[in-house]
Write an enzyme that holds these catalytic residues in place. Structure first.
Site, short mmCIF file in Angstrom:
data_model
loop_
_atom_site.label_atom_id
_atom_site.label_comp_id
_atom_site.label_asym_id
_atom_site.label_seq_id
_atom_site.Cartn_x
_atom_site.Cartn_y
_atom_site.Cartn_z
N SER A 1 83.13 24.47 91.68
CA SER A 1 82.50 25.42 90.13
C SER A 1 82.91 24.21 88.86
O SER A 1 82.44 22.78 89.25
CB SER A 1 83.19 26.59 89.93
OG SER A 1 83.00 26.89 88.71
N ASP B 1 78.32 23.79 89.78
CA ASP B 1 77.14 24.73 91.01
C ASP B 1 77.08 25.72 90.38
O ASP B 1 76.28 26.58 90.78
CB ASP B 1 78.48 25.44 92.10
CG ASP B 1 79.49 26.79 91.26
OD1 ASP B 1 79.60 26.66 90.04
OD2 ASP B 1 80.16 28.09 91.62
#
Length: 446
Positions: A101, A241
């Protein structure tokens, strides 16, 4: 082995905490579980963000899956929400996203989605861990071994899906997009351009090591400055992401997840499409958001910090909108997880359909000054029974009254206690945080 799944899958330093050996074990366990569920030859979609270690972990996961007799379909570099969507649409047995992420390039992670596009439950993760700790995982031979397949059209299907959800033309809007040198770098600009927007890209040239490097949604000042430099109507900033969104007005003011959620909630409330006339948020959501929703007559369902808990509350209550201050927003009518690109399309659609600028839309709520301090090196486990600290908290709550609030909570992973306060003025919020943080240090320092 101990529990390896956290609140958002597996996360750690690549090749140290998250090793190829661990990824093989995860893949083999997942393939075994899918066979237990009745799949004769289960198919698993695998996507990743562009960080270097993703290729290593991708290869290891595929080795584990195919070893257990599952076919692994690579969809290459795609956003996390794309894996969730494509898994459900393709009727795959599961989907896996390899990403950390918004974390730096040295980290990586593994998120697993079920065939319905939702992340696995605690019970399902525990079953995987049981198999990883045992010798019960499948090891077929011959044609029972799985194969690695590719799906080069997957990205196009995801883009078509997002574009198809928009019902307005963005022609005439100049938008700056910060892709965080991550999974959204090529996909997000394509979506906004197909909808008619003039798109200027920054940090959309991933090279494997520059993901999240002083860019993306965790650096909101970057997109704010870029909007001013390019005289744009709005700025859109994603994380590595692409499951988050932070925006910026034409004047360079940050629009965080709280404000975006408020804008979307008001629009859906007026349209009569806000399920149960309620929205889910976390305890970190600004008090200004709650006041704004109260003014609209919209219920706020509060959860613990983490999109996992927001999603759980939404599904339990039948809600279709929820999110976090960080910009992780969930629109359950269209997605099973947070989707930063979808959130941006929804936000820009409100701009176009109302004729209002982002600056004007942001007036839906008045943000209270918020101060957050992490008190480190303390015994977080002792917080619940630290009566002296909670007495200080009560005192500060009484002082702030209805004009503010305080939040005290331990970190879930580190020896840290987080102290947050909101008040009508930053000085008041800072005073409350300082007093409570001092009490935490006095009574919990290790």
């Amino acid at each position: 082995m101990g529990r390896i799944f956290g609140t958002d899958g597996i996360r750690g330093k690549a090749n140290v905490d998250l090793t190829p050996e661990l990824a093989i074990s995860v893949g083999r366990a997942l393939g075994t579980v899918l066979h237990e569920g009745g799949s004769k030859r289960p198919t698993v979609l695998i996507g990743r963000d562009p960080r270097w270690s993703g290729e290593m972990l991708d290869a290891a996961l595929i080795a584990g899956l195919t070893s257990a007799g599952a076919d692994a379909v690579s969809v290459s570099v795609v956003p996390t929400p794309a894996v969730a969507y494509l898994t459900k649409r393709s009727a795959a047995a599961a989907g896996v996203m390899i990403s950390a992420s918004h974390n730096p390039v040295g980290d990586n992670g593994i998120k697993i989605f079920g065939p319905d596009g939702y992340k696995l439950s605690d019970e399902e993760e525990e079953r995987l861990e049981e198999l990883m700790d045992s010798d019960a995982a499948r090891r077929p031979t011959g044609t029972g071994v799985g194969r690695r397949l590719r799906d080069p059209a997957a990205v196009s299907r995801y883009i078509e899906h997002i574009v198809g959800l928009a019902h307005v033309d963005l022609t005439g809007l100049r938008v700056v997009v910060d892709g965080a040198n991550g999974a959204a770098s090529s996909i997000a600009p394509q979506v906004y351009r197909q909808l008619g927007a003039e798109v200027i890209t920054i940090h959309c040239t991933p090279d494997g090591e520059n993901i999240n490097a002083a860019c993306g949604s965790t650096y909101p000042d970057v997109i704010a400055q870029a909007v001013l430099a390019h005289d744009a109507d709005a700025g859109i900033s994603h994380d590595g992401d692409a499951d988050r969104l932070i925006a910026a007005t034409h004047e360079g003011a940050e629009i965080d997840g709280d404000v975006i959620l408020a804008v979307l909630a008001r629009q859906m409330h007026h349209q009569g499409t806000l399920a149960e006339n309620a929205v889910a948020t976390t305890v970190m959501t600004n008090l200004g958001f709650k006041r704004a929703m109260a003014g609209l007559g919209v219920e706020v369902v509060e959860t613990a910090v983490g999109d996992r808990y927001v999603l759980e509350a939404m599904r339990e209550r039948g809600l279709n909108l929820g999110g976090e201050q960080s910009g992780h927003l969930i629109a359950l009518d269209h997605a099973t997880t947070g989707d930063g690109i979808l959130s941006a399309v929804q936000l820009l659609s409100v701009v176009r359909s109302t004729g209002a600028s982002l600056k004007e839309l942001a007036t839906v709520m008045t943000r209270l000054p918020q101060v957050l301090v992490n008190v480190r090196g303390v015994d977080r486990a002792g917080l619940p029974d630290a009566d002296a600290i909670w007495e200080v908290v009560r005192s500060e709550e009484e002082r702030l009254g209805d004009g503010g609030r305080v939040l005290l909570r331990p970190s879930g992973t580190e020896p840290i206690v987080r102290v947050m306060a909101e008040a009508e003025t930053e000085d008041d919020a800072q005073r409350a945080v300082d007093v409570i943080a001092d009490a935490v240090r006095d009574h919990l320092t290790v």
